[in-house]
Motif scaffolding. Structure first.
Motif, PDB file in Angstrom:
ATOM      1  N   ASP A 117      49.714  26.820  23.696  1.00 22.78           N
ATOM      2  CA  ASP A 117      48.709  27.417  24.573  1.00 22.78           C
ATOM      3  C   ASP A 117      47.304  26.917  24.258  1.00 22.78           C
ATOM      4  O   ASP A 117      46.481  26.764  25.152  1.00 22.78           O
ATOM      5  N   TYR A 118      47.023  26.679  22.965  1.00 22.04           N
ATOM      6  CA  TYR A 118      45.632  26.458  22.592  1.00 22.04           C
ATOM      7  C   TYR A 118      45.275  25.011  22.291  1.00 22.04           C
ATOM      8  O   TYR A 118      44.117  24.650  22.452  1.00 22.04           O
ATOM      9  N   GLU A 120      44.439  21.392  22.825  1.00 25.57           N
ATOM     10  CA  GLU A 120      44.031  20.792  24.084  1.00 25.57           C
ATOM     11  C   GLU A 120      44.551  19.377  24.258  1.00 25.57           C
ATOM     12  O   GLU A 120      44.866  18.961  25.363  1.00 25.57           O
ATOM     13  N   ARG A 125      48.386  18.712  19.411  1.00 27.80           N
ATOM     14  CA  ARG A 125      49.537  19.586  19.608  1.00 27.80           C
ATOM     15  C   ARG A 125      50.728  19.087  18.793  1.00 27.80           C
ATOM     16  O   ARG A 125      51.358  19.835  18.057  1.00 27.80           O
TER      17      ARG A 125
ATOM     18  N   GLY B 113      39.793  26.524  35.951  1.00 26.29           N
ATOM     19  CA  GLY B 113      41.076  25.847  35.739  1.00 26.29           C
ATOM     20  C   GLY B 113      41.388  24.775  36.757  1.00 26.29           C
ATOM     21  O   GLY B 113      42.385  24.072  36.622  1.00 26.29           O
ATOM     22  N   PRO B 176      44.927  32.604  31.563  1.00 23.15           N
ATOM     23  CA  PRO B 176      44.455  31.793  30.429  1.00 23.15           C
ATOM     24  C   PRO B 176      45.410  30.665  30.071  1.00 23.15           C
ATOM     25  O   PRO B 176      44.973  29.626  29.571  1.00 23.15           O
ATOM     26  N   TRP B 179      44.508  27.926  32.479  1.00 30.13           N
ATOM     27  CA  TRP B 179      43.222  27.316  32.129  1.00 30.13           C
ATOM     28  C   TRP B 179      43.419  26.191  31.129  1.00 30.13           C
ATOM     29  O   TRP B 179      42.826  25.132  31.245  1.00 30.13           O
ATOM     30  N   ASN B 180      44.271  26.456  30.126  1.00 31.34           N
ATOM     31  CA  ASN B 180      44.364  25.480  29.050  1.00 31.34           C
ATOM     32  C   ASN B 180      45.395  24.408  29.315  1.00 31.34           C
ATOM     33  O   ASN B 180      45.244  23.284  28.866  1.00 31.34           O
ATOM     34  N   ASP B 181      46.476  24.753  30.018  1.00 28.31           N
ATOM     35  CA  ASP B 181      47.495  23.762  30.306  1.00 28.31           C
ATOM     36  C   ASP B 181      47.928  23.907  31.757  1.00 28.31           C
ATOM     37  O   ASP B 181      48.763  24.746  32.086  1.00 28.31           O
TER      38      ASP B 181
END
Lengths: 155, 253
Positions: A117-118, A120, A125, B113, B176, B179-181
């Motif tokens: 999820d975090y 980027e 990753r 996003g 969220p 937004w990130n992926d």
């Protein structure tokens, strides 16, 4: 009537009609790098494992904390002799072994989703996940080895 | 209007103008001028019973014609004017000025996003790509019936909530994970898959479930309920996603 809250950026001459600013690439745009769909049930089993192991861990971990920290004199009783006494019984060996495996896999899978999820960039990753998997495998194997080869007469 | 009651109350009512001055703080971006987006304030005389969209119209028509935003029907059906107003995704045409504290500046931003093309206009293509990926159309086998495909009221009720989607992207752009992926399908695509998966007339539920079983499918949902909060149609989006997850689990076991 209108007032700029942020001062206009000074590089006005940098971009014009024929030379607009570059746009950030859209997230779901199909490119050659886009991974193919997976067609496995890995995520399904991962999701289910989190729920089931969570339920079991509530019992195992709370029981563990109660025995180690609250009952029978609290934390001050925990020492080599106490551990040796408990691991003499296959029941507590199994308890600790299951707790170790479930807690490590549960935590690792949770962190895997957090990284997914975090993180980027794909590289970040990948390496974060490699670090996570290495640490998980190491801890699980070491813990398993200790539980099975524990020798109460060690000097 | 020339109604007697109004004329009698005359002077007092007319002196107290309903108009107030509201500051709109709008996120401006023009790739032909700068690579950076900036905030710009506009002060507008507006009746608090009007909508944010009316304020944007006043700005575009009277103050600054370069302000760019999407809107089509202006009555909450077409789903063109989803934007981030005071930090939350809403439809500008369904948000009254009086409901969002006009004493403070009202911030208006494009939804997050997705790539901003200009001012409040974003590139919706990734959003519709995800939508198309779940095959949002009736799929059946065999010969076409000579009459309409009948369905009981209970069967219709099963997916009633998800038929309300207007594809405004307020849910997907409040997520969220998206937004990130952006590879995540997003709530809107799952809602529209749900609409057909639970339709008794449709026969491709299995295929749609298989698509959403992907690693970027429903399992990436973290149940933060941002989508349910953002939906201007009041669809219980997170519940729909959970129902798809449950269908996947019960199908396997």
């Amino acid at each position: 009537m209108s007032a700029e809250t942020t001062p206009a950026v000074s590089d006005v001459s940098l971009y014009d009609v024929d030379n607009p600013a570059p746009l950030i690439e859209a997230p779901r745009k199909r490119t050659k790098k886009t991974p193919k769909s997976t067609r496995t049930n890995f995520e399904l089993y991962g999701w289910l494992f989190m729920r089931l192991s969570g339920i079991v861990l509530v019992v195992l971990v709370l029981g563990h904390l109660l025995i180690q920290l609250v009952l029978d004199g609290g934390v001050s009783k925990v020492g080599f002799a106490f551990v040796a006494g408990r691991w003499a019984s296959p029941f507590w060996q199994a308890w600790d072994l299951i707790m170790l495996w479930l807690a490590m896999l549960h935590g690792a899978n949770g962190l895997r989703t957090v990284i997914n999820d975090y993180a980027e960039r794909d590289n970040t990753r990948f390496w974060l996940k490699m670090l996570l998997y290495t640490a998980t495998v190491f801890t699980v194997l070491l813990g398993t080895l200790v539980i099975f080869t524990f020798d109460p007469n060690i000097r | 209007m020339a109604t007697p009651t109004l004329e009698k109350a005359g002077t007092a009512a007319q002196d107290a103008s309903p108009y107030i001055t509201v500051t709109f703080r709008i996120r401006r971006f023009n790739p032909e001028v700068s690579a950076e987006a900036t905030w710009q304030d506009f002060e507008v005389e507006i009746d608090p019973k009007e909508r944010v969209l009316d304020g944007l119209h006043k700005i575009k028509w009277d103050l600054d014609g370069t302000l760019t935003f999407r809107r089509s029907c202006a009555h909450g059906i077409c789903g063109s004017d989803a934007m981030r107003i005071n930090g939350r995704n809403r439809l500008a045409c369904k948000t009254l000025i009086k409901d969002i504290n006009p004493a403070k500046p009202i911030t208006v931003e494009p939804i997050k996003g997705l790539t901003v093309l200009k001012d409040l206009v974003v590139d919706m293509e990734p959003f519709f790509q995800a939508y198309r990926d779940v095959m949002p159309f009736l799929i059946t086998k065999g010969n076409e019936p000579t009459r309409e495909r009948l369905q009981s009221a209970e069967d219709r009720e099963r997916f009633d909530d998800t038929t309300k989607c207007i594809l405004c992207a307020a849910c997907t752009s409040s997520c969220p994970v998206f937004w990130n992926d952006g590879q995540y399908f997003g709530p809107a695509a799952i809602v529209n898959a749900h609409r057909f998966i639970f339709d008794s007339r449709d026969e491709a539920g299995e295929q749609r479930l298989e698509i959403l079983n992907d690693k970027d499918g429903v399992w990436r949902c973290r149940t933060t309920f941002n989508c349910t909060d953002a939906c201007p149609r009041g669809i219980e989006v997170t519940k729909a996603i959970q129902e798809v997850k449950r269908a996947l689990i019960t199908r396997r076991f």
